[in-house]
Each structure stands twice: as C-alpha cells, then as structure tokens.
Design a protein around this motif. Structure first.
Motif, PDB file in Angstrom:
ATOM      1  N   TYR A  83      -3.384 -22.045  14.523  1.00  0.00           N
ATOM      2  CA  TYR A  83      -2.565 -20.870  15.436  1.00  0.00           C
ATOM      3  C   TYR A  83      -2.327 -20.353  14.023  1.00  0.00           C
ATOM      4  O   TYR A  83      -1.857 -20.234  12.756  1.00  0.00           O
ATOM      5  CB  TYR A  83      -1.214 -21.177  15.833  1.00  0.00           C
ATOM      6  N   ARG A  84      -2.383 -18.407  14.599  1.00  0.00           N
ATOM      7  CA  ARG A  84      -2.004 -17.797  12.857  1.00  0.00           C
ATOM      8  C   ARG A  84      -1.679 -16.517  13.744  1.00  0.00           C
ATOM      9  O   ARG A  84      -1.371 -16.381  14.849  1.00  0.00           O
ATOM     10  CB  ARG A  84      -3.512 -17.019  12.788  1.00  0.00           C
ATOM     11  N   ILE A  85      -0.694 -15.781  12.850  1.00  0.00           N
ATOM     12  CA  ILE A  85      -0.337 -14.561  12.578  1.00  0.00           C
ATOM     13  C   ILE A  85      -1.357 -13.512  11.983  1.00  0.00           C
ATOM     14  O   ILE A  85      -0.754 -13.745  10.973  1.00  0.00           O
ATOM     15  CB  ILE A  85       1.571 -14.226  12.579  1.00  0.00           C
ATOM     16  N   ILE A  86      -1.188 -12.069  12.694  1.00  0.00           N
ATOM     17  CA  ILE A  86      -2.730 -11.053  12.915  1.00  0.00           C
ATOM     18  C   ILE A  86      -2.117  -9.753  13.241  1.00  0.00           C
ATOM     19  O   ILE A  86      -1.396  -9.784  14.324  1.00  0.00           O
ATOM     20  CB  ILE A  86      -3.544 -11.736  12.827  1.00  0.00           C
ATOM     21  N   SER A  87      -1.687  -9.167  11.653  1.00  0.00           N
ATOM     22  CA  SER A  87      -1.281  -7.690  11.982  1.00  0.00           C
ATOM     23  C   SER A  87      -2.414  -6.951  11.187  1.00  0.00           C
ATOM     24  O   SER A  87      -2.698  -7.304  10.187  1.00  0.00           O
ATOM     25  CB  SER A  87      -0.394  -7.090  11.968  1.00  0.00           C
ATOM     26  N   VAL A  88      -2.507  -6.175  12.068  1.00  0.00           N
ATOM     27  CA  VAL A  88      -4.336  -5.043  11.078  1.00  0.00           C
ATOM     28  C   VAL A  88      -3.703  -3.727  10.910  1.00  0.00           C
ATOM     29  O   VAL A  88      -3.603  -3.104  12.002  1.00  0.00           O
ATOM     30  CB  VAL A  88      -5.175  -5.123  11.885  1.00  0.00           C
ATOM     31  N   GLY A  89      -3.419  -3.275  10.184  1.00  0.00           N
ATOM     32  CA  GLY A  89      -3.748  -1.701   9.313  1.00  0.00           C
ATOM     33  C   GLY A  89      -4.769  -1.328   9.252  1.00  0.00           C
ATOM     34  O   GLY A  89      -4.975  -1.227   7.889  1.00  0.00           O
ATOM     35  N   GLY A  90      -5.642  -0.498  10.159  1.00  0.00           N
ATOM     36  CA  GLY A  90      -6.422   0.792  10.059  1.00  0.00           C
ATOM     37  C   GLY A  90      -8.080  -0.738   9.691  1.00  0.00           C
ATOM     38  O   GLY A  90      -7.793  -1.434  10.838  1.00  0.00           O
ATOM     39  N   THR A  91      -8.520  -0.752   8.522  1.00  0.00           N
ATOM     40  CA  THR A  91      -9.277  -2.046   8.125  1.00  0.00           C
ATOM     41  C   THR A  91      -8.617  -2.324   7.896  1.00  0.00           C
ATOM     42  O   THR A  91      -9.891  -3.757   7.258  1.00  0.00           O
ATOM     43  CB  THR A  91     -10.622  -1.166   7.694  1.00  0.00           C
ATOM     44  N   LYS A  92      -7.478  -2.625   7.107  1.00  0.00           N
ATOM     45  CA  LYS A  92      -6.806  -4.053   5.854  1.00  0.00           C
ATOM     46  C   LYS A  92      -5.867  -4.596   7.176  1.00  0.00           C
ATOM     47  O   LYS A  92      -5.110  -4.328   7.988  1.00  0.00           O
ATOM     48  CB  LYS A  92      -5.922  -3.304   5.369  1.00  0.00           C
ATOM     49  N   ALA A  93      -5.786  -6.576   6.192  1.00  0.00           N
ATOM     50  CA  ALA A  93      -4.355  -7.263   7.195  1.00  0.00           C
ATOM     51  C   ALA A  93      -3.446  -7.397   6.817  1.00  0.00           C
ATOM     52  O   ALA A  93      -4.056  -7.011   5.170  1.00  0.00           O
ATOM     53  CB  ALA A  93      -5.389  -8.434   6.771  1.00  0.00           C
ATOM     54  N   ILE A  94      -2.466  -6.382   7.108  1.00  0.00           N
ATOM     55  CA  ILE A  94      -1.494  -6.453   6.731  1.00  0.00           C
ATOM     56  C   ILE A  94      -0.814  -7.892   6.660  1.00  0.00           C
ATOM     57  O   ILE A  94      -0.107  -9.035   5.827  1.00  0.00           O
ATOM     58  CB  ILE A  94      -0.876  -5.654   7.252  1.00  0.00           C
ATOM     59  N   ILE A  95      -1.413  -8.129   7.526  1.00  0.00           N
ATOM     60  CA  ILE A  95      -0.718 -10.292   8.148  1.00  0.00           C
ATOM     61  C   ILE A  95      -1.585 -11.230   8.294  1.00  0.00           C
ATOM     62  O   ILE A  95      -2.550 -11.132   8.896  1.00  0.00           O
ATOM     63  CB  ILE A  95       0.584 -10.496   9.178  1.00  0.00           C
ATOM     64  N   ASN A  96      -2.045 -12.158   7.611  1.00  0.00           N
ATOM     65  CA  ASN A  96      -3.082 -13.581   8.690  1.00  0.00           C
ATOM     66  C   ASN A  96      -2.327 -14.657   7.447  1.00  0.00           C
ATOM     67  O   ASN A  96      -2.309 -14.942   6.423  1.00  0.00           O
ATOM     68  CB  ASN A  96      -4.007 -13.060   7.076  1.00  0.00           C
ATOM     69  N   SER A  97      -1.223 -15.334   8.414  1.00  0.00           N
ATOM     70  CA  SER A  97      -0.323 -16.032   7.862  1.00  0.00           C
ATOM     71  C   SER A  97      -0.783 -16.987   9.115  1.00  0.00           C
ATOM     72  O   SER A  97      -0.990 -17.463  10.257  1.00  0.00           O
ATOM     73  CB  SER A  97       1.077 -15.449   8.101  1.00  0.00           C
ATOM     74  N   THR A  98      -1.548 -18.729   8.507  1.00  0.00           N
ATOM     75  CA  THR A  98      -1.805 -19.972   9.017  1.00  0.00           C
ATOM     76  C   THR A  98      -0.606 -20.377   9.703  1.00  0.00           C
ATOM     77  O   THR A  98       0.324 -20.754   8.817  1.00  0.00           O
ATOM     78  CB  THR A  98      -2.576 -20.199   9.119  1.00  0.00           C
ATOM     79  N   ILE A  99      -0.062 -20.445  11.377  1.00  0.00           N
ATOM     80  CA  ILE A  99       0.893 -21.053  11.492  1.00  0.00           C
ATOM     81  C   ILE A  99       1.321 -23.117  10.960  1.00  0.00           C
ATOM     82  O   ILE A  99       0.501 -23.833  12.099  1.00  0.00           O
ATOM     83  CB  ILE A  99       2.075 -21.126  12.645  1.00  0.00           C
ATOM     84  N   THR A 100       2.433 -22.671  10.274  1.00  0.00           N
ATOM     85  CA  THR A 100       2.382 -25.018  10.068  1.00  0.00           C
ATOM     86  C   THR A 100       4.103 -25.647  10.667  1.00  0.00           C
ATOM     87  O   THR A 100       4.584 -24.438  10.791  1.00  0.00           O
ATOM     88  CB  THR A 100       1.972 -25.319   8.912  1.00  0.00           C
ATOM     89  N   PRO A 101       3.682 -26.720  11.064  1.00  0.00           N
ATOM     90  CA  PRO A 101       5.564 -27.220  11.431  1.00  0.00           C
ATOM     91  C   PRO A 101       5.667 -27.168  10.035  1.00  0.00           C
ATOM     92  O   PRO A 101       7.390 -26.924  10.964  1.00  0.00           O
ATOM     93  CB  PRO A 101       4.529 -28.511  11.517  1.00  0.00           C
ATOM     94  N   ASN A 102       6.362 -26.955   9.026  1.00  0.00           N
ATOM     95  CA  ASN A 102       6.861 -26.738   8.186  1.00  0.00           C
ATOM     96  C   ASN A 102       7.496 -25.297   7.896  1.00  0.00           C
ATOM     97  O   ASN A 102       8.455 -25.055   7.382  1.00  0.00           O
ATOM     98  CB  ASN A 102       6.116 -27.230   6.793  1.00  0.00           C
ATOM     99  N   MET A 103       6.429 -24.221   8.847  1.00  0.00           N
ATOM    100  CA  MET A 103       7.661 -23.037   8.361  1.00  0.00           C
ATOM    101  C   MET A 103       8.685 -23.298   9.650  1.00  0.00           C
ATOM    102  O   MET A 103       8.687 -23.048  10.656  1.00  0.00           O
ATOM    103  CB  MET A 103       6.148 -22.104  10.124  1.00  0.00           C
ATOM    104  N   THR A 104       9.652 -22.047   8.313  1.00  0.00           N
ATOM    105  CA  THR A 104      10.599 -21.324   9.628  1.00  0.00           C
ATOM    106  C   THR A 104      10.695 -19.984  10.137  1.00  0.00           C
ATOM    107  O   THR A 104      10.751 -19.336   8.825  1.00  0.00           O
ATOM    108  CB  THR A 104      11.887 -22.391   9.012  1.00  0.00           C
TER     109      THR A 104
END
Length: 355
Positions: free
Chosen positions: A48-69
């Motif tokens: 699972y990933r959280i992704i946010s794109v602004g134009g042609t640039k990836a602002i957020i590219n975060s892979t979710i792990t069980p240790n995240m809060t």
C-alpha cells in the motif's frame, strides 16, 4: 511513478507539507494549492502506498508499513513519518471530517499491511490482503479506474491458467499507456467535485445569511422608527420644558421680590418694636400699633411659607428637567448605535450582492 499493477482505493483533497530537513521543526508547503492524495494498492506485491502528484512531480510517495502511525495534531491537520523517505509528511484538510476519514483509512491500510506481512511470512504463495479490509473499505471500482476490473481479472487468470500470456501482455501494455492519464483524470475529477461541493455549501450559507440579515434589517428599521417617535415625543416635551423654564424664571424673580419684601417688613417690625419702647400718647394708639405688629408678623409668616413652596417647586422643576435631558441623551446614543449597525448591515448586503 505509478505501477500498472496499482489501483486507487481512496482519494481526498489536502494541502501537503514536509518537515524542514534542516530544523526538523518547521513545515514547508509542498504546493500552493490543495492536491489529490490517494491510497494505492499493489495486488502483486501486497503493498500500500500514499501518492500525491503535483503537475509532473511526485509530492508524496510513501509506502505504508505496520510500524507507521498517523497522528492528529489539530482538528484539521495530521502527520506521519516515513523512515524510507527520511521525512515527515503533513496534511491540512478542509474539515475535521476529511481528517477523520483519512486517519481511519490509514489505520485500515496499516492493519491490512500487517496482515499481508504475516501471511507472507506464513505462506510463500501470493495472497491478496485487500480482502482483509473492513466492510466499509473502498476497493478498486470501475468508477475510479476504467481498467481496474480488467486488471483484477488478469491476475485471477494468471493464478488459474498460464496459457493466456498473450492477452496478459496486451492488457499490461494498455494499462501502462493509460495509467498516467487515469491519475490525471482522477485528480481533475476530485478537484472539480471538491470545488462544486464548496460552491454549493457557500451558496446555501449565503442564502441563509441574506435571509437572516433581511430579518435583522427589518427589525432594526422598526426599532429605529420607534426610537425616532420617542425622540419626537421628547423634543415636544423639551418645548414644554422651555415654557416651564420661563415659569421657573418668573418664580425666581417672585422669590427675590418676596425676599426683599420680607426684609423690608422685618425692618418695619424692628422699627415698630423700637417705637414700642417709647412713650405712647394714648392707649388706643398703642393697641392699634400692637395689632398692626401682629398683622405684619402673620404676613411675614405667610410670605416665608410662600417662599418655601416656591423653592420646593423650583427644585422639582429642575429635577424633572435633568431627568428628561438624561433620557433624551440615552435615546440619542441608542439611535447612533442602531444607525451604525444598520449601515454595517447595508454594507454587508451590498458586498454580498456584488460578489
């Protein structure tokens, strides 16, 4: 940025921030406007990933792990740390409800990632942790992505039959060509939907405010008319007060005359008393003088009583005049406040009509 195996499962709009790498305290805005932030699921890798794109640039590219809060730091702001990206992401939402929905989805996705990790440790074969999400989990649907069901069918066919490799490659090529456009279309769709909801809410609020201001304006106009009538009454009373003031002046003049008369009578009494000590030529003259003296004393007492009544009437007139002046002042101040509020309401209505 996006793999052809990934499908969006939830999207929202938020202002994106990243922690300042120098201070680790201040937030740096990642964009000037709110962006679409989406959860994506890779069924092949169970990621699972959280992704946010602004134009042609990836602002957020975060892979979710069980240790995240995911932590809510205020009613409309939340954050989480990504050790792989060596940063902390922050999201500012338009409402507390949007923040709660994103936080609930983060918890569900984190739990799904934990179950996927446990299953991958227990069973080497491919699993689908998306099935472990709660009943209200938003799974990939044709509304979000037109190629979603076809891709899902592709992976089911791959696990069931390995003879459709040609079809699989053709679908993969179609997905790779359309994935970027799908993300852009999805971002545009959520942006338009969010703007439409904001415009509808603003329209309803403006209509409600206009009705309320009209009612308040009518009430202020009625109250202003009442105050004007009260001022007119007080002004008419003030006219009567002017005549009362003339009467007061006459009373004051009469008092002065009475005081002078009393003083003259006192001098006459003293003179008669001094003459009383002299010789009386006849008894009749003495009695006449005594009677005159008594009459003068009675007249003096009467004049003193009239003087006291005149002073009391003057004091009451002055008190009544001060009371009326105080009431007129209060009504005038209240009129000023109501007129000021009325002008502000008119300005607000004018601005609303202009907007």
């Amino acid at each position: 940025l996006l793999s052809r195996r990934e499908q969006p499962i939830f999207s929202t709009r938020a202002h994106v921030f990243q922690i300042d790498p120098a201070t680790k305290r201040n937030w740096i805005p990642a964009s000037k406007h709110a962006l679409t932030v989406s959860y994506f699921y890779d069924a092949t890798r169970s990621v699972y990933r959280i992704i946010s794109v602004g134009g042609t640039k990836a602002i957020i590219n975060s892979t979710i792990t069980p240790n995240m809060t995911f932590t809510k730091t205020s009613q409309k702001f939340g954050q989480w740390a990504d050790s792989r990206a060596n940063t902390v992401y922050g999201l500012g939402f338009a409402s507390e409800q949007h923040l709660s929905q994103f936080a609930e989805k983060f918890q569900e996705v984190k739990e799904a990632a934990r179950l996927a990790r446990e299953k991958s440790q227990d069973k080497p074969e491919l699993t689908n942790p998306a099935l472990s999400l709660t009943s209200h989990q938003v799974l990939p649907s044709p509304i979000i992505s037109s190629n979603g069901p076809g891709e899902d069918k592709l992976f089911r066919s791959q696990s069931a039959d390995v003879e459709i490799t040609t079809e699989k490659e053709r679908l993969k090529k179609m997905l790779s060509e359309g994935s970027v456009s799908e993300v852009q279309w999805e971002a545009e769709f959520f942006s338009l939907q969010d703007n439409n909801n904001k415009l509808v809410a603003a329209l309803h609020e403006a209509n409600a405010n206009v009705d309320q201001w009209k009612k308040q304006l009518t009430a202020y106009q009625e109250e202003t008319e009442t105050l004007r009538q009260r001022v007119a009454e007080l002004e008419s009373q003030g006219t009567h007060d002017s005549s009362s003031e003339n009467n007061k002046e006459e009373l004051s003049q009469t008092l002065e005359e009475l005081e002078l008369l009393i003083k003259a009578k006192d001098e006459e009494i003293q003179m008669l008393k001094s003459q009383k000590c002299g010789r009386w030529e006849a008894e009749g003259e003495r009695e006449e003088t005594l009677q005159k003296l008594q009459e003068l004393e009675a007249r003096n007492a009467e004049l003193e009583q009239r003087l006291q009544l005149a002073e009391q009437s003057l004091a009451e007139s002055l008190a009544e005049r001060e009371k009326i002046q105080s009431e007129v002042t209060k009504v005038a101040e209240l009129m000023d406040v109501k007129i000021f509020e009325l002008s502000e309401i008119r300005q607000g209505l004018a601005k609303l009509v202009e907007s």
